[in-house]
Design an enzyme around this catalytic site. Structure first.
Site, PDB file in Angstrom:
ATOM      1  N   GLY A 251       0.754  -1.255   0.042  1.00  0.00           N
ATOM      2  CA  GLY A 251      -0.091  -0.029   0.052  1.00  0.00           C
ATOM      3  C   GLY A 251       1.028   1.285  -0.013  1.00  0.00           C
ATOM      4  N   ASN A 252       0.198   2.503   0.204  1.00  0.00           N
ATOM      5  CA  ASN A 252       1.099   3.481   0.339  1.00  0.00           C
ATOM      6  C   ASN A 252       0.367   4.477   1.428  1.00  0.00           C
ATOM      7  OD1 ASN A 252      -0.960   5.573  -0.898  1.00  0.00           O
ATOM      8  ND2 ASN A 252      -0.722   3.983  -2.598  1.00  0.00           N
ATOM      9  N   ARG A 253       0.889   5.731   1.811  1.00  0.00           N
ATOM     10  CA  ARG A 253       0.575   6.477   2.806  1.00  0.00           C
ATOM     11  C   ARG A 253      -0.449   7.644   2.672  1.00  0.00           C
ATOM     12  NH1 ARG A 253       5.383   9.053   5.591  1.00  0.00           N
ATOM     13  NH2 ARG A 253       3.838   9.487   6.902  1.00  0.00           N
ATOM     14  N   SER A 254      -1.150   7.531   1.241  1.00  0.00           N
ATOM     15  CA  SER A 254      -2.084   8.502   1.062  1.00  0.00           C
ATOM     16  C   SER A 254      -3.296   8.216   2.056  1.00  0.00           C
ATOM     17  CB  SER A 254      -2.658   8.369  -0.312  1.00  0.00           C
ATOM     18  OG  SER A 254      -3.546   9.253  -0.690  1.00  0.00           O
TER      19      SER A 254
END
Ligand code: CTP
Length: 401
Positions: free
Chosen positions: A201-204
């Site tokens: 995933g990512n931190r958005s």
């Protein structure tokens, strides 16, 4: 609309009403039953020059709880008591004022006033954080002498400062300039599954996309929010399409007719090249784990390729780490060219924490060479600046403020 909740600072709302009326605004006052114990109906009626709306039963033929919320250009609540903040947070609709808050799609400004203990209480602070995450402007209370001999934060901000805040909000939002415009916004961050329990995933957080959706609604647009794992709730008044992975997002974005598409989502560039049907057990893995990845489709670039005429206007976002402001713009320009979109909102993610933050600092680059800098400001203000640029492109004769 001026909502007045039941606190001693209700008497100062009289000054706010005068300030707003003197600057030419039509103000309808909606006091709660408790507020009327502090300042009576004749005062509000005389100073506003309009009938005072006090409950959901009077004038029921005109459905006041819907009419007032929908008709207001801005709702300002003075004072926002601890009780009012709590009811607004939880969507309680047990009087005319809280009903109106649920039907309002315009900006809402709240000016809190209460004793310091009530203001710093975790319950109140959590309520304020939730309201702010929904885009409601909760002003910081002033510090100073309170009703008794106590002092501390919790005093109503000065009435002229409240009037200024309302004027700012009204100035920032040209009314309904996106009326009839359909907008599709992607927000949040995709997750690429590796097995049934693991993903990349990512931190958005989705905050910027949510602010774009909320501000577009308040300017009259019809908004669809394609939402990938957002940490914040979607705003009222938008159609939400939840998605999980980059492939889901691609499927949700394509074939949608819209005047404007904004790709604010952080889409994974890579995904595991195989999805295990069952959880991968540690003992299946031998020594170092190597995860084979494959690239995902570039949704933004494919939307640009798919477009046949001048519509939709397509906006991309770029999160970059740069050595200098010049380098940041260079990276932005080359990405804009590579993606082929009309506008690219560039922000630097290296020096300050952008993910999850409530403010942002960006440059809006146009394929026509235009450049608009938006200095450090709230994500809502960044969203409004982008809509200013978009609105000017939709109606070329309208100047950008
Ligand atoms: N984007 C997309 N599909 C992808 C990757 C990105 O649609 N698979 C979109 C994002 O929503 C954003 C824009 O492309 O609007 C730029 O995203 P960014 O991550 O900054 O750029 P990348 O193309 O991934 O380039 P790089 O990571 O090399 O900077």
């Amino acid at each position: 609309m001026l909502g007045v909740a039941g606190g001693i600072a209700a008497y100062k709302a009289v000054e706010v009403l005068r300030g707003l009326a003197e600057s030419g605004h039509d103000v309808t006052v909606v006091p709660t039953e408790a507020a009327l114990k502090f300042v009576g109906e004749p005062t509000w009626a005389a100073l506003s020059g309009r009938p005072v709306a006090t409950d959901v039963w009077s004038g029921a033929d005109t459905v006041p709880h819907v009419r007032l919320g929908q008709g207001a250009a801005v709702v300002v609540i003075v004072p926002a008591t601890a009780d009012l903040l709590a009811r607004a947070t939880h969507g309680v609709a047990n009087d005319l004022l809280t009903n109106t808050l649920l039907t309002a799609r315009c900006p809402v400004v709240m000016a809190p006033a209460m004793h310091t203990e009530m203001w710093v209480h975790p319950a109140t602070q959590a309520n304020v954080a939730t309201l702010r995450s929904r885009g409601i402007i909760v002003l910081e209370p002033a510090s100073g002498r309170l009703t008794g001999s106590d002092t501390g934060p919790g005093r109503l901000p000065d009435p002229p400062a409240i009037v200024d805040a309302v004027r700012d909000v009204l100035r920032r939002r040209p009314s309904n300039d996106l009326a009839g415009v359909s907008v599709v916004i992607s927000a949040g961050g995709t997750q690429e599954a590796w097995d049934p329990v693991r993903f990349i995933g990512n931190r958005s957080s989705g905050r910027q996309g949510v602010e774009l959706a909320r501000t577009a609604v308040s300017r009259g647009a019809q908004v669809t929010l394609v939402a990938a794992h957002m940490e914040v709730p979607a705003p009222a008044g938008v159609t939400v399409i939840p998605v999980g992975s980059a492939d889901d997002l691609l499927a949700a974005m394509h074939g949608r007719s819209a005047d404007v598409i904004v790709m604010a989502a952080a889409v994974a560039d890579f995904k595991p090249d195989a999805l295990a049907a069952r959880k991968i057990k540690k003992d299946q893995l031998d020594g170092d784990v190597v995860l084979a990845l494959t690239t995902t489709v570039d949704v933004l670039a494919s939307l640009v390729r798919e477009r046949t005429g001048e519509r939709p206007i397509i906006v991309g976002f770029a999160a970059e780490t740069a050595e200098s402001p010049e380098h940041l713009l260079e990276l932005g320009r080359s990405k804009l060219q590579r993606k082929g979109c009309d506008l690219l909102v560039v922000n630097e993610v290296g020096s300050q924490d952008v993910f999850g933050a409530t403010d942002n600092q960006v440059a809006i680059l146009g394929a026509d060479g235009s450049l608009v800098h938006v200095g450090r400001s709230s994500k809502a203000a960044v969203a409004d600046s982008l809509w200013d640029v978009v609105a000017a492109r939709l109606q070329p004769s309208r100047p950008i403020d």
